[in-house]
Motif scaffolding. Structure first.
Motif, PDB file in Angstrom:
ATOM      1  N   GLU A 173       0.838  -1.201   0.000  1.00 50.16           N
ATOM      2  CA  GLU A 173       0.000   0.000   0.000  1.00 50.16           C
ATOM      3  C   GLU A 173       0.871   1.248   0.000  1.00 50.16           C
ATOM      4  N   HIS A 174       1.885   1.235   0.845  1.00 46.96           N
ATOM      5  CA  HIS A 174       2.732   2.423   0.936  1.00 46.96           C
ATOM      6  C   HIS A 174       3.490   2.655  -0.375  1.00 46.96           C
ATOM      7  N   LEU A 175       3.967   1.581  -0.969  1.00 49.22           N
ATOM      8  CA  LEU A 175       4.722   1.723  -2.217  1.00 49.22           C
ATOM      9  C   LEU A 175       3.832   2.193  -3.370  1.00 49.22           C
ATOM     10  N   LEU A 176       2.577   1.790  -3.348  1.00 52.81           N
ATOM     11  CA  LEU A 176       1.681   2.120  -4.464  1.00 52.81           C
ATOM     12  C   LEU A 176       0.969   3.458  -4.285  1.00 52.81           C
ATOM     13  N   PHE A 177       0.752   3.864  -3.038  1.00 57.05           N
ATOM     14  CA  PHE A 177      -0.076   5.054  -2.818  1.00 57.05           C
ATOM     15  C   PHE A 177       0.673   6.238  -2.218  1.00 57.05           C
ATOM     16  N   LYS A 178       1.936   6.073  -1.948  1.00 57.70           N
ATOM     17  CA  LYS A 178       2.685   7.187  -1.360  1.00 57.70           C
ATOM     18  C   LYS A 178       2.749   8.350  -2.352  1.00 57.70           C
TER      19      LYS A 178
END
Lengths: 419, 461
Positions: A173-178
């Protein structure tokens, strides 16, 4: 010493007594032997139930496996493959959509944290496999950034040795939505203190390359986690689950494990997903703590909770409804659908079953009016409080009457005896 | 009565065997405790311990001290079993065993209370001067016969459990609805052979009545020689069944092995003789063997009048207390199963299936801000499960939560409880007044415990 007795009795008197009471004493000896054998055999007795005697409970377990867990896992795999494909294509938009699909689907399976997905040492046959897929509430975006910037994922056997908060869907999630290049880490962390993050962000190509490489590694980890869980359910664990055979001692013990999975609602959904961000639960001493929201970057908190509720509803109905499935399994049709509602009805507690289902429906209706937990916390906190109250009422029912009627054991209460 | 007849009538043999069984079962229990990892679960893992109101001073040792404590208890139990330094061993055993019970109120069990109660009649009896190492090694006089009272006192203490268990069952849930047996049995229908019987509608009710009649009649049936053997067969059947069905630890074993105290006092000797004779060596034994203890056999009796008078007085007080104390619930206008007032020390064994959902609310007195607190944050799952329906423990934890929050927030707080309890399958009902600050309330405050549910329990007929 025992020979030191009845000094005055004559042999003749004794002989007479022996003859008249021999049968009686023989019986007494037999009683002692019977007693010994019963106490020593009890453990074996409870372990030997390869045959399922309670049809209702047997049907419930078979239904959970065939109409819930396996179809949910099958669809999870389909969605996981789509995510894998989108990551291979390095298409961010497609990957975000595919990830959302996988993440929301996993929220159904969050309720099944027993058996291979359960915590080892706490759950029977637990292998900690859930943590390979999703780490909430232990998600840690800062740790993810550290791995991203330093490319730790390239290390040999990194996946098997990595901490659970840098692998799995929440790391993805962090890698895709940061958004933006600012780090979420505090200044004291090494990558900020020593300028590694700033240096890393100076080269956008490297940032992108490492993002996709890290994502590919995570995707591989998810596939491994899925395979291990699926194999266990299709194999020995699944058989033991439906037959209540080793490592289980009884059907009751299997159902206790399913109930332990339901505790997710009390400990995670009520307290951590709702109570903490809304400032109701003790871990938030401020007025609100939106930073404690689940899936905050992707803004999926409310949808995740809806799927948790739908999974609980499915446990009561006994199936993951066919119209929701991507790949209905025709073979499972022979096994009747049997949920906790059927079991409660069998135990004469149909009203309790109705009350639980009503609470789930009402909670889902309340959720329909919330488009985002973060917005609701700002604009309409009462809606979150109302939802929390409804979930609490549901948990009260589960932890009191439901436990009582089905004579379930609250997870991990087993040490010691009762009377 | 001839001297021999008298010796046989009040032989110390059954008392000595009682002592051996008592010590053996407790040794087994303590070993089981250590091997099962329960020392860690019950006393090392918890960060909070529920104290008895009259023993709040009792500390819980560090792990090494704990294991040392249990080891001493075990050694003392073995001393009781073997009859080595018997009275000292019994004293050490019961003192350290009481200590173990005082660590955490969560672990209260009726049969542990029974073990403690039995120690007094055992201490007063001559049970240590027969079949014991004290006689064999320390050359203490062997007492082969006794006055009647030590035997009757042991029987009284053990018989109370059955009698009061019967009295406790005289209530509607048990006798009219077969609860909580119905709930318990329905989850054990997977048991081989007997399981399918439990799914029949009337089985729990029939078993409830059988249990009640068993408790009521078993003592007279054991005392009457005509029915004694059959009664003991029933004892074995009953306790074997409870052992298979419920997690009640050593209780079935303890009761089964101690119940022969109701037999003829000389029964162990008689049984031994019969066994030897059945094995075919009666002639050899009866004609050639001299008793090993014949060098110094005595009769146990209190000679000094003042001691006798004191003892009679003490025994009268002891027995009166043990009859009246469990009946204190009759003076309380409570549903004991709901309020739990008078539940402990009154032989209310396996009478209710009760589960509660408990949430504390902590309110800042300065800002009026309120937080929910899951008691799980402070307790182990077992502690949580035990305390969730018990007002005194809920109040006790509220003080700890208050202390914790006041330290963290640096402001005064009030602590309330939302507790919903289901008793014997009834829909959950609020048990404690949610508007009372538990840190400011006395346990006997009539506002604290709300009225019990009046609707019938879950039933299938």
């Amino acid at each position: 010493m025992i020979r030191s007795i009845i000094k005055t009795q004559t042999a003749a008197e004794t002989q007479t007594t022996i003859e008249t009471q021999a049968g009686k004493w023989k019986n007494l000896c037999c009683l002692f032997l019977l007693l010994l054998s019963i106490f020593s055999c009890e453990a074996e007795l409870s372990n030997s139930n390869n045959e399922v005697y309670d049809e209702g409970r047997g049907q419930l377990l078979a239904s959970i496996k065939q109409h819930l867990v396996l179809p949910l896992l099958t669809d999870f795999k389909i969605k996981l493959d789509a995510l894998d494909e989108s990551i291979t294509q390095k298409d961010l938009g497609l990957s975000q959509v595919a990830w959302q699909d996988v993440m929301l689907h996993w929220q159904w399976l969050e309720l099944f944290q027993f058996g291979p997905a359960g915590v080892s040492g706490l759950r029977i046959a637990g292998q900690d496999l859930r943590d390979q897929i999703y780490a909430f509430p232990l998600s840690n975006p800062c740790r993810v950034e550290q791995v991203w910037a330093t490319a730790d994922y390239e290390a040999d056997a990194w996946l098997s040795n990595a901490a659970i908060n840098v692998i799995g869907l929440d790391a993805m999630e962090h890698l895709l939505f940061k958004e933006g290049s600012e780090s979420v880490c505090p200044d004291s962390t090494r990558i900020i203190r020593e300028g590694e993050w700033a240096q890393f962000q100076d080269d956008p190509n490297q940032v992108e390359n490492q993002r996709w490489a890290y994502l590919a590694s995570l995707s591989q980890g998810l596939q491994q986690g899925y395979t291990a869980i699926h194999q266990a359910w299709e194999g020995e664990f699944g058989q033991a689950f439906t037959k209540a055979s080793t490592p289980f001692n009884s059907q009751r013990e299997v159902i206790d494990q399913v109930f332990a999975g339901m505790f997710y609602f009390d400990e995670v959904v009520k307290d951590l997903k709702l109570g903490a961000p809304a400032g109701i639960y003790m871990t938030c001493l401020e007025s609100q703590c939106p930073e404690q929201l689940e899936l905050r970057s992707s803004n999926l908190s409310h949808l995740a909770l809806a799927n948790n509720l739908k999974a609980l509803q499915a446990l009561f109905k006994g199936e993951y409804l066919l119209d929701l499935r991507l790949n209905p399994e025709p073979n499972a049709a022979a096994i009747p659908v049997y949920g906790f509602d059927h079991l409660l009805e069998q135990e004469g507690a149909a009203e309790l079953s109705e009350a639980i289902e009503l609470h789930i429906s009402e909670a889902l209706s309340l959720l329909d009016n919330i488009s985002s937990f973060e917005e609701a916390l700002q604009d309409n906190p009462a809606s979150i409080t109302a939802l929390h109250t409804k979930i609490k009422e549901l948990c009260d029912l589960l932890k009191s009457q439901f436990v009582t009627v089905l004579n379930l054991s609250v997870p991990q209460e087993g040490a010691g005896d009762n009377d | 009565m001839t001297k021999a007849e008298h010796h046989e009538a009040f032989s110390t043999a059954s008392m000595a065997l009682f002592r051996i069984m008592y010590g053996l079962v407790m040794s087994y229990s303590l070993i089981r405790f250590m091997l099962s990892g329960w020392v860690e679960e019950l006393w090392i893992k918890p960060t909070f311990f529920f104290k008895y109101a009259w023993a709040t001073w009792m500390p819980v040792w560090e792990p090494t001290g704990l294991y040392l404590h249990i080891s001493i208890t075990l050694l003392a139990a073995l001393g009781v079993t073997l009859g080595l330094f018997y009275k000292a061993s019994l004293l050490v055993f019961v003192t350290s065993f009481i200590g173990l019970q005082l660590f955490d109120q969560t672990n209260y069990l009726n049969h542990y209370y029974l073990v403690i109660c039995l120690s007094m009649p055992l201490f007063l009896s001559p049970a240590g001067q027969r079949f014991s190492l004290d006689c064999l090694w320390r050359e203490k006089a062997v007492l082969i016969s006794t006055e009647a009272w030590p035997l009757y006192l042991l029987r009284f203490q053990l018989g109370l459990v059955y009698v009061f268990a019967a009295i406790a069952k005289i209530e509607s849930d048990w006798l009219f609805y077969g609860q909580p047996l119905s709930i318990w049995l329905s989850s054990r229908v997977d048991l081989p052979f007997i399981g399918p019987l439990f799914s029949l509608d009337y089985t729990p009710l029939i078993m409830s009545w059988c249990g009640f009649l068993y408790d009521l009649l078993i003592v007279p049936a054991l005392l009457w020689s005509t029915t004694r053997l059959w009664a003991y067969l029933v004892v074995i059947g009953f306790h074997s069944m409870t052992h298979i069905l419920f997690d009640i630890g050593i209780f079935p074993l303890l009761m089964t092995l101690l119940t022969p105290i109701f037999f003829h006092p000389n029964w162990p000797i008689t049984l031994w003789e019969k066994i030897k004779n059945m094995m075919g060596d009666q002639h050899k034994d009866l004609h050639t063997h001299q008793p090993m203890e014949s060098y110094s056999t005595h009769h146990f009796s209190i000679q000094k009048p003042w001691l006798k008078r004191s003892l009679i007085g003490f025994i009268c007080i002891w027995c009166t207390f043990h009859i009246i104390f469990p009946l204190r619930t009759l003076w309380l206008e409570d549903n004991v199963l709901w309020s739990e007032r008078g539940m402990r020390y009154s032989w209310r064994v396996m009478l209710r299936e009760k589960n509660g959902s408990l949430t504390y609310r902590v309110k800042s007195l300065s800002s009026q801000r309120e937080w929910e607190v899951n008691p799980k944050a402070y307790l182990t799952p077992r502690q949580l499960s035990e305390m969730s329906g018990q007002a005194d423990m809920i109040v006790q934890l509220s003080h700890w939560i208050k202390q914790d929050f006041e330290t963290r927030l640096k402001q005064k707080v009030a602590v309330y409880a939302d507790i919903w309890v289901s008793l014997n399958g009834r829909p959950p009902k609020r048990m404690l007044n949610p508007n009372l600050d538990l840190t400011q309330v006395e346990l006997d405050d009539p506002r604290l415990i709300l009225a019990p549910p009046l609707n019938p329990p879950l039933h299938s007929f």
